[in-house]
Motif scaffolding. Structure first.
Motif, PDB file in Angstrom:
ATOM      1  N   UNK A   1      11.096  26.739   0.167  1.00  0.00           N
ATOM      2  CA  UNK A   1       9.840  27.259   0.719  1.00  0.00           C
ATOM      3  C   UNK A   1       8.679  26.272   0.549  1.00  0.00           C
ATOM      4  N   UNK A   2       8.963  25.068   0.039  1.00  0.00           N
ATOM      5  CA  UNK A   2       7.929  24.040  -0.117  1.00  0.00           C
ATOM      6  C   UNK A   2       8.097  22.973   0.951  1.00  0.00           C
ATOM      7  N   UNK A   3       7.000  22.269   1.216  1.00  0.00           N
ATOM      8  CA  UNK A   3       7.064  21.129   2.127  1.00  0.00           C
ATOM      9  C   UNK A   3       7.736  19.950   1.439  1.00  0.00           C
ATOM     10  N   UNK A   4       8.316  19.074   2.228  1.00  0.00           N
ATOM     11  CA  UNK A   4       8.929  17.868   1.692  1.00  0.00           C
ATOM     12  C   UNK A   4       7.988  16.681   1.810  1.00  0.00           C
TER      13      UNK A   4
ATOM     14  N   UNK B   1       0.844  -1.192   0.000  1.00  0.00           N
ATOM     15  CA  UNK B   1       0.000   0.000   0.000  1.00  0.00           C
ATOM     16  C   UNK B   1       0.878   1.241   0.000  1.00  0.00           C
ATOM     17  N   UNK B   2       0.435   2.260  -0.712  1.00  0.00           N
ATOM     18  CA  UNK B   2       1.238   3.466  -0.874  1.00  0.00           C
ATOM     19  C   UNK B   2       1.284   4.254   0.433  1.00  0.00           C
ATOM     20  N   UNK B   3       2.507   4.702   0.774  1.00  0.00           N
ATOM     21  CA  UNK B   3       2.736   5.463   2.006  1.00  0.00           C
ATOM     22  C   UNK B   3       3.223   6.862   1.643  1.00  0.00           C
ATOM     23  N   UNK B   4       2.642   7.869   2.305  1.00  0.00           N
ATOM     24  CA  UNK B   4       3.030   9.264   2.092  1.00  0.00           C
ATOM     25  C   UNK B   4       3.110   9.963   3.434  1.00  0.00           C
ATOM     26  N   UNK B   5       4.190  10.691   3.632  1.00  0.00           N
ATOM     27  CA  UNK B   5       4.342  11.502   4.840  1.00  0.00           C
ATOM     28  C   UNK B   5       4.841  12.875   4.420  1.00  0.00           C
ATOM     29  N   UNK B   6       4.096  13.903   4.783  1.00  0.00           N
ATOM     30  CA  UNK B   6       4.431  15.272   4.403  1.00  0.00           C
ATOM     31  C   UNK B   6       5.202  15.947   5.531  1.00  0.00           C
ATOM     32  N   UNK B   7       6.360  16.492   5.190  1.00  0.00           N
ATOM     33  CA  UNK B   7       7.170  17.229   6.161  1.00  0.00           C
ATOM     34  C   UNK B   7       6.739  18.693   6.130  1.00  0.00           C
ATOM     35  N   UNK B   8       5.979  19.102   7.120  1.00  0.00           N
ATOM     36  CA  UNK B   8       5.431  20.454   7.177  1.00  0.00           C
ATOM     37  C   UNK B   8       6.473  21.418   7.724  1.00  0.00           C
ATOM     38  N   UNK B   9       6.667  22.501   7.038  1.00  0.00           N
ATOM     39  CA  UNK B   9       7.611  23.506   7.493  1.00  0.00           C
ATOM     40  C   UNK B   9       7.135  24.187   8.763  1.00  0.00           C
TER      41      UNK B   9
ATOM     42  N   UNK C   1       8.733  32.818   8.601  1.00  0.00           N
ATOM     43  CA  UNK C   1       8.448  31.888   7.508  1.00  0.00           C
ATOM     44  C   UNK C   1       9.769  31.654   6.778  1.00  0.00           C
ATOM     45  N   UNK C   2      10.621  30.842   7.378  1.00  0.00           N
ATOM     46  CA  UNK C   2      11.994  30.675   6.903  1.00  0.00           C
ATOM     47  C   UNK C   2      12.077  29.572   5.855  1.00  0.00           C
ATOM     48  N   UNK C   3      13.008  29.701   4.923  1.00  0.00           N
ATOM     49  CA  UNK C   3      13.270  28.589   4.001  1.00  0.00           C
ATOM     50  C   UNK C   3      13.972  27.451   4.741  1.00  0.00           C
ATOM     51  N   UNK C   4      13.586  26.237   4.436  1.00  0.00           N
ATOM     52  CA  UNK C   4      14.140  25.055   5.105  1.00  0.00           C
ATOM     53  C   UNK C   4      14.519  24.012   4.073  1.00  0.00           C
ATOM     54  N   UNK C   5      15.552  23.279   4.412  1.00  0.00           N
ATOM     55  CA  UNK C   5      16.008  22.163   3.593  1.00  0.00           C
ATOM     56  C   UNK C   5      15.970  20.913   4.461  1.00  0.00           C
ATOM     57  N   UNK C   6      15.322  19.861   3.961  1.00  0.00           N
ATOM     58  CA  UNK C   6      15.166  18.615   4.712  1.00  0.00           C
ATOM     59  C   UNK C   6      16.168  17.583   4.217  1.00  0.00           C
TER      60      UNK C   6
END
Length: 398
Positions: free
Chosen positions: A88-91, A33-41, A61-66
């Motif tokens: 500036x996007x979520x991972x 089954x497909x798994x998705x986890x969103x890294x929220x800034x 509202x800082x830019x972040x790198x995951x």
């Protein structure tokens, strides 16, 4: 008042350390089954500036790198992937587990403004489950992987496929970027997308719309390519959003119930070779004549080289005129001036070493350098030929 602030600060630090110690996020997902986890800034922003929000009421509202990796390993497991288009996007962590087990993922977020770092632990537990027997893979040409991974977009795609399959018992098995499947990077222009492959599965057999993909007429249209516009099977276009419309020529159906049985395992023998008699060595190969090969590889190139050398020698030496022949064909006045220029140049070179020498005789009027006398007796060869003389071409020549 100061004591109250100190106590609040102490409690804040204790709560932060407690959350840091127990910052484990646990997920349980079935295999296949497909798994998705969103890294929220926003979540990591709260970890970076908790005291600023508490006292100064500052909101950033800082830019972040995951950065994500498996615990005690430098990279992610095979089935798990990570994507983040812009700081500036979520991972997103996404993938489909292939075998049961427990996976611990370390997530690091680096603040590009303050260079602070935060760490979270994601524990994924995959449980064994029966594989769905009927699966179909669709290609969404007007989508990108970051725009499909949110749960709301997955729900929209799932609704369209449910109408197409004529059943609600569907599960998304996998979502893959077209670049990971050998696709080309699109042009950085509006209207150009990478493309996404979406694979779904169900326990119900394929609908009539899906079965039309396997018809010879449809396959013939797809083989024609751009020459013939591929028609959507009648009554099978269920996409409410244009970007969710599938590309029919890249639709594939998988019936796992018709899998061929695995070949039987080889029978184990005793490990001792059977007696086959004495060993007979193979006969030596027949003799071969290498003279034709020698002619082709050595003699022929050598002959070509000799012919080229003779041709070059004829061009360089055989077709040269010679000084006497060239002088005989040259105008006498032109030849006279040529020798005069060479003689004057030699005289100037000889005078360069001695500054006290008399003026050069070549500067005297009508001086003949070769004879040492004055002008020649015959006025038919002037030193400088006048350009306005209409009889210049009638001078005598040898």
């Amino acid at each position: 008042m100061a004591g109250c602030r100190s106590s609040v600060f102490f409690l804040t630090v204790c709560v932060a350390s407690l959350f840091e110690a127990n910052a484990e996020i646990k997920y349980t997902i079935p295999v296949g089954k497909f798994f998705t986890y969103e890294l929220l800034r926003e979540t990591f922003q709260n970890d970076f500036e908790p005291l600023s929000k508490l006292y100064a009421e500052r909101f950033y509202d800082d830019p972040m790198v995951f950065k994500c990796n498996r615990q005690n390993f430098p990279d992610l497991p095979e089935w798990l992937r990570f994507t983040q288009r812009h700081p500036y996007d979520n991972g997103f962590l996404y993938g489909t587990p292939t075998s049961p087990g427990k996976t611990v993922i370390e997530i690091y977020a680096v603040n590009r403004r303050s260079y602070d770092a935060a760490r979270h632990i994601l524990v994924i537990k995959a449980t064994a489950e029966k594989t769905l027997p009927y699966q179909a893979e669709f290609f969404l040409k007007l989508r990108e992987i970051e725009k499909v991974l949110p749960s709301s977009v997955q729900g929209e795609i799932k609704q369209d496929v449910q109408k197409l399959w004529d059943t609600k018992a569907l599960e998304i098995i996998n979502i893959t970027n077209a670049l990971d499947r050998g696709g080309r990077v699109p042009l950085p222009l509006a209207g150009h997308f990478e493309g996404v492959y979406v694979k779904v599965g169900s326990e119900r057999y394929f609908s009539d719309c899906l079965m039309r993909v396997t018809t010879p007429e449809h396959q013939k249209q797809c083989k024609a390519g751009d020459k013939v516009k591929v028609k959507v099977p009648g009554g099978c276009n269920f996409c409410n959003i244009p970007s969710n419309c599938i590309t029919w020529c890249k639709t594939e159906l998988f019936d796992l119930t018709k899998r061929q049985p695995a070949p039987p395992a080889p029978a184990m023998g005793s490990g001792i070779l059977e007696d086959g008699g004495d060993f007979s060595a193979p006969e030596s190969p027949p003799s071969r004549d290498f003279f034709p090969d020698y002619i082709v590889t050595v003699i022929v190139p050598l002959i070509l080289a000799i012919v080229l050398c003779l041709l070059l020698a004829y061009i360089m030496f055989g077709r040269r005129e010679g000084v006497a022949k060239r002088n005989a064909r040259t105008n006498q006045i032109q030849l006279y001036h040529h020798h005069t220029i060479h003689g004057n140049a030699d005289e100037l070179r000889s005078m360069a070493a001695d500054r006290g020498a008399p003026p050069p005789r070549s500067t005297l009027p009508m001086f003949n350098f070769r004879s040492g006398g004055g002008a020649p007796d015959s006025p038919s060869i002037p030193l400088i030929l006048a350009q306005h003389d209409p009889y210049s071409d009638t001078l005598p020549r040898k």
